[in-house]
Motif scaffolding. Structure first.
Motif, short mmCIF file in Angstrom:
data_model
loop_
_atom_site.label_atom_id
_atom_site.label_comp_id
_atom_site.label_asym_id
_atom_site.label_seq_id
_atom_site.Cartn_x
_atom_site.Cartn_y
_atom_site.Cartn_z
N ASN A 64 42.79 57.64 43.15
CA ASN A 64 41.67 58.24 43.89
C ASN A 64 40.58 57.25 44.29
OD1 ASN A 64 42.61 61.06 43.60
ND2 ASN A 64 42.22 60.72 41.41
N GLY A 65 40.17 56.43 43.32
CA GLY A 65 38.99 55.58 43.52
C GLY A 65 39.05 54.66 44.71
N ARG A 66 40.22 54.12 45.00
CA ARG A 66 40.29 53.13 46.08
C ARG A 66 40.02 53.74 47.45
NH1 ARG A 66 46.00 52.54 48.11
NH2 ARG A 66 47.29 54.08 47.01
N PHE A 67 40.24 55.04 47.58
CA PHE A 67 40.02 55.69 48.87
C PHE A 67 38.54 55.95 49.11
CE2 PHE A 67 44.30 57.09 47.45
CZ PHE A 67 45.05 56.44 48.42
N LYS A 68 37.75 56.01 48.03
CA LYS A 68 36.32 56.29 48.14
C LYS A 68 35.46 55.03 48.06
CE LYS A 68 37.07 60.70 45.74
NZ LYS A 68 36.71 61.51 44.54
N ALA A 69 36.04 53.96 47.53
CA ALA A 69 35.26 52.74 47.29
C ALA A 69 34.77 52.13 48.59
CB ALA A 69 36.11 51.73 46.52
N GLU A 70 33.54 51.61 48.55
CA GLU A 70 32.95 50.95 49.71
C GLU A 70 32.76 49.47 49.40
OE1 GLU A 70 29.31 52.84 50.67
OE2 GLU A 70 30.21 54.82 50.98
N PRO A 71 33.39 48.60 50.18
CA PRO A 71 33.26 47.15 49.92
C PRO A 71 31.89 46.64 50.31
CG PRO A 71 34.47 47.52 51.95
CD PRO A 71 34.25 48.87 51.34
N LEU A 101 36.19 42.34 55.89
CA LEU A 101 37.49 41.89 56.37
C LEU A 101 38.48 41.79 55.21
CD1 LEU A 101 39.37 40.70 58.55
CD2 LEU A 101 38.41 38.45 58.02
N ASN A 102 38.03 41.28 54.09
CA ASN A 102 38.93 41.11 52.94
C ASN A 102 39.37 42.46 52.38
OD1 ASN A 102 38.55 38.36 53.24
ND2 ASN A 102 36.87 38.28 51.76
N TRP A 103 38.52 43.49 52.50
CA TRP A 103 38.89 44.82 52.03
C TRP A 103 40.05 45.39 52.85
CZ3 TRP A 103 38.56 47.28 47.76
CH2 TRP A 103 38.77 48.66 47.69
N GLN A 104 40.15 44.95 54.10
CA GLN A 104 41.27 45.38 54.94
C GLN A 104 42.59 44.82 54.42
OE1 GLN A 104 40.52 44.60 59.12
NE2 GLN A 104 38.36 45.16 58.91
N ILE A 105 42.53 43.77 53.61
CA ILE A 105 43.72 43.22 52.97
C ILE A 105 43.99 43.94 51.66
CG2 ILE A 105 44.71 41.15 51.91
CD1 ILE A 105 43.03 39.51 53.90
N VAL A 106 42.92 44.25 50.94
CA VAL A 106 43.05 44.88 49.62
C VAL A 106 43.78 46.22 49.73
CG1 VAL A 106 41.80 45.97 47.72
CG2 VAL A 106 41.05 43.76 48.61
N PRO A 112 46.08 47.68 51.84
CA PRO A 112 47.55 47.71 51.90
C PRO A 112 48.20 47.04 50.69
CG PRO A 112 46.65 46.14 53.49
CD PRO A 112 45.51 46.94 52.98
N CYS A 113 47.52 46.04 50.10
CA CYS A 113 48.06 45.41 48.90
C CYS A 113 48.14 46.42 47.76
CB CYS A 113 47.20 44.23 48.47
SG CYS A 113 47.37 42.75 49.49
N LEU A 114 47.07 47.19 47.57
CA LEU A 114 47.06 48.21 46.52
C LEU A 114 48.09 49.30 46.79
CD1 LEU A 114 43.21 48.61 45.86
CD2 LEU A 114 44.90 47.49 44.38
N THR A 115 48.27 49.64 48.07
CA THR A 115 49.27 50.64 48.43
C THR A 115 50.67 50.15 48.07
OG1 THR A 115 47.91 51.49 50.24
CG2 THR A 115 50.28 51.96 50.33
N THR A 116 50.94 48.87 48.31
CA THR A 116 52.24 48.30 47.97
C THR A 116 52.49 48.38 46.47
OG1 THR A 116 52.08 46.76 49.83
CG2 THR A 116 53.66 46.22 48.10
N ILE A 117 51.47 48.06 45.68
CA ILE A 117 51.60 48.14 44.22
C ILE A 117 51.83 49.59 43.79
CG2 ILE A 117 50.41 47.80 42.02
CD1 ILE A 117 48.89 45.50 43.29
#
Length: 797
Positions: free
Chosen positions: A740-747, A753-758, A760-765
């Motif tokens: 849940n938390g990653r969908f609500k978190a605000e970078p 820009l780096n959050w745009q990488i985080v 999909p990386c978390l989704t892969t995991i």
């Protein structure tokens, strides 16, 4: 009196030690997770950890102590402070000689018995401190004339380095840990007479007079010629006028007084003392579990609602009137006090990431167990000296004294004894403390000189000037573990060394890493030599591109030294403690070219430096160097002379150059460890540490920085709860964040820009862990699909 703290987190648990070292257990697939402060205290400040967050982990360290009888410890301490100019007698003979020497002192001094009688009749614990100090200090005065063959001769009577016991409570002793101040109030401290005199100077520079000839309590006049000893019997029996400093504290005494103790404790016997075999008390050793249970019950009773509103109001008034004691709870104010010196806060509006901002503060325990208080004081004494090797302290439960010995391997609790009824044994302990030299207190004399000179294995006399006041200093607060201190250092000898060709870091600044690695591990210096071979391309079938990904992206080691005589094994073998070598540690220094923390960078600069470390790690893993501890504190950078930013994979003291793990210390920093490694099986060493685990750690580091750092400074408390729980608890927190938390978190805006990488990386995991059964992914597949596919496109933008 006790200090207060908060947080009910506990450290990760490990199975009971076996009969052999873990490196010889065939089924072990990875290093079992370490417990206690080794897990988190290395990263105070660097992660945003408050000193108060470490208290539960210190409790875990204390729980996992060893035990021994008191007489073997007395024998060993006597032997260690023996007169080396003459042959030292056998340990048992020396102990017997000391018993014989102190017995007359026990029987010929009624004033000591009077002080002890006053101690037993106190109805309030704080009133007993002064009586204890008088009794112990009067004994020290009498023992100063005792000669024992094999022990150093007593110091001159007016020697300012003579020790004494000094009441400290209610005066706080303060210390700063990477920008965070701690305040603690040990009941009684052991300091030098010089320190006592300095802390009792009155305004204007005058000191409390030592020759006032004031009567001791009870009306007894000091012996003729002893008026100058009032600092022992009168001055030291009260709190000092000025605060002591932990740097000057040799030891502490913490008291625990049970209800009606004044009625149950016996006064000194009227008959003469005799030398007897040690008789263990009803409770031979202090039981931490029992004390924690008592503390919880006391807390629950205090929280129970009163029968009537009036009584409730009275109860509330009574509680609120007690002084607040934020001794090791330093993170309640969300301001710059809880940040490291290199992570200064910025004024900001409240963000959604500040999960804890609206939470009510946890209620502080009414009174921490005396054992835990003792552990916190030991941690402070360790932190005050960059090279302190061990600490000896005491806990007194009514009239039973428990001696503790703590070094970086673990604690050792000695069986208790009644220091009033068994006065000869107590006087032998006091005699030991009186005759101990600086080194026997655990200090390393080499580090007191400026500069420090170390003769290394090549017989070079290396000069080292440590800057202990630097804002860039990284300190350790805890008991067990590597106890890493990193601080700037200068050296004429080391500055003359040629530069390494595998680094573009042209800084002249050096830093020293002082720490206590496990002896069973391959040394970091040896591992770095293997790293440098890979950086030089000395591996079969290694491509030029792979070499470039390591070359310039590893730390430059300038010099290292192992202090061979500091092994923590020796005292355990002397005490015949089981598995004495299991987890043994030794003191090291490594000097590096200075690097900067990667968290100072933002945006593309951060992403490129982070990616440099990812690529370097991939090549090192492929050619046999397993890092196994990817964390935000181990990713660094430097700038070249032409302004290029170069990312560096740092800190190899938990690495290995083969698949088989060694040592007993955990390999990983809990908030960044892969979910697979935050399980009961992993903590028991049953989960093999794979490349994908480190790859996952890189993603957690990227997540951490994006959510917490703005423009190079720690700016948010998001994810703080990952720091305050054990490994299993962190698994739950991170799994919840994945769900849940990653969908609500605000970078932070500097890492959008780096959050745009985080993401999909978390989704892969998340998809990987959702599969049942999970795929056995090859290392190259993990690198391509978990990291490269998401990162490289953004690097080109």
């Amino acid at each position: 009196m006790a200090d207060s703290s908060t947080s009910n987190a506990t450290g990760p648990t490990t199975p009971p030690p076996g009969t052999s070292s873990p490196e010889f257990v065939p089924e072990l697939k990875s290093t079992p997770s370490a417990v206690g402060t080794a897990v988190v205290s290395e990263y105070i400040g660097a992660l945003g950890v408050d000193v108060g967050d470490v208290r539960p982990w210190i409790t875990r360290d204390i729980h996992d102590h060893k035990k021994c009888e008191i007489d073997p410890m007395l024998q060993e301490l006597l032997y260690r402070c023996g007169d080396t100019s003459e042959p030292v007698p056998d340990k048992s003979i020396l102990l017997k000689a000391c018993f014989d020497a102190v017995l007359p002192v026990c029987n010929e001094n009624d004033d000591i018995k009077q002080y002890l009688t006053s101690f037993t009749t106190c109805t309030v614990e704080t009133d007993s401190y002064g009586h204890f100090a008088r009794a112990a200090n009067t004994a020290l005065l009498r023992l100063s004339s005792v000669e024992v063959p094999g022990l150093p001769s007593p110091k001159e009577h007016d020697d300012s380095s003579n020790i004494l016991f000094h009441q400290n409570d209610p005066m706080p002793i303060c210390q700063t840990h990477q920008g965070v101040e701690s305040k603690r109030k040990p009941d009684v401290v052991v300091v030098s007479c010089q320190t006592a005199a300095r802390s009792n100077e009155k305004k204007g520079g005058s000191k409390k007079k030592s020759g006032s000839r004031k009567k001791a309590k009870g009306g007894k006049e000091p012996e003729s010629g002893k008026g100058e000893d009032d600092i022992y019997t009168e001055v030291a029996s009260k709190a000092p006028l000025k605060n002591f400093e932990w740097m000057d504290v040799l030891s502490t005494v913490e008291f625990k007084r049970s209800k009606n103790a004044n009625k149950t404790m016996k006064p000194p016997p009227t008959s003469k003392y005799e030398i007897k075999e040690h008789v263990p008390p009803t409770q031979p050793y202090m039981d931490l579990r029992k004390e924690l249970k008592e503390m919880k019950e006391m807390q629950e009773r205090a929280e129970q609602p009163s029968a009537t509103p009036a009584s409730a109001a009275a109860s509330s008034s009574k509680v609120s009137s007690q002084p607040s004691r934020h001794s090791d709870r330093l993170g309640t104010k969300r301001d710059s006090e809880h940040l490291a010196s290199n992570e200064r806060s910025t004024k900001r509006s409240k963000s959604n990431n500040d999960q804890n901002a609206e939470e009510k503060e946890e209620k502080e325990p009414i009174k921490l167990p005396a054992i835990v208080q003792n552990g916190l004081y030991i941690a402070e004494m360790f932190a005050a000296h960059i090279a302190r090797q061990h600490v000896i302290s005491c806990v007194i439960n009514d009239d039973i004294i428990y001696v503790w010995y703590f070094d970086r391997q673990s604690g050792i609790q000695c069986a208790g004894f009644n220091f009033i009824q068994d006065l000869p044994r107590f006087f032998v302990f006091l005699l030991i403390m009186q005759r101990m030299q600086y080194a026997q207190w655990g200090m390393n004399p080499l580090f007191d000189s400026k500069p420090t000179f170390v003769t290394d294995k090549d017989n070079r006399r290396v000069d080292l000037r440590f800057n202990v006041e630097s804002e860039d200093r990284t300190t350790h607060f805890g008991l067990r573990g590597r106890a890493t201190n990193v601080l700037p250092v200068t050296s004429d000898v080391l500055s003359s060394f040629p530069r390494a060709h595998h680094s573009l870091n042209d800084t002249k600044e050096l830093v020293a890493k002082l720490y206590w690695p496990e002896e069973s591990r391959q040394s970091e210096a040896d591992i770095l030599e293997e790293v440098y071979k890979i950086a030089d391309g000395k591996r079969e079938q290694m491509t030029e591109e792979e070499q470039k990904q390591v070359d310039s992206h590893v730390p430059e080691m300038v010099w290292f030294h192992k202090f061979e005589d500091t092994s923590t094994t020796s005292i355990r073998e002397a005490l015949k403690i089981k598995d004495a070598r299991r987890g043994s540690r030794v003191f090291y220094i490594i000097v590096f070219r200075k690097l900067r923390p990667i968290t100072e960078l933002s945006g593309q600069e951060f992403l490129r430096a982070w990616w440099h470390a990812v690529l370097c790690h991939r090549v090192l893993w492929k050619y046999g160097v397993r890092h196994r501890d990817i964390s935000v504190s181990n990713l660094m950078y430097y700038k070249t002379s032409n302004g290029l930013i170069i990312g560096v994979l740092n800190d190899y003291d938990l690495s290995s150059v083969r698949d088989n793990p060694t040592g007993t210390e955990r390999t990983g920093t809990v908030p960044f460890m892969a979910l697979d490694l935050l399980t009961k099986e992993a903590l028991q060493g049953k989960v093999e540490h794979l490349y994908r685990h480190d790859a996952e750690s890189f993603i957690w580091v990227l997540t951490w920085v994006c959510l917490r750092y703005k423009d190079g400074e720690l700016n948010s408390t998001m994810l703080n709860d990952w720091l305050k729980v054990d490994a299993i608890g962190c698994h739950e927190k991170k799994s919840s964040f994945q769900s849940n938390g990653r969908f609500k978190a605000e970078p932070m805006t500097s890492h959008l820009l780096n959050w745009q990488i985080v993401r999909p990386c978390l989704t892969t995991i998340a998809h990987f862990y959702a599969d049942d059964p999970r795929s056995a992914l090859a290392d190259e597949v993990v690198f391509r699909t978990w990291l490269e596919a998401h990162v490289v496109p953004k690097l080109s933008e």
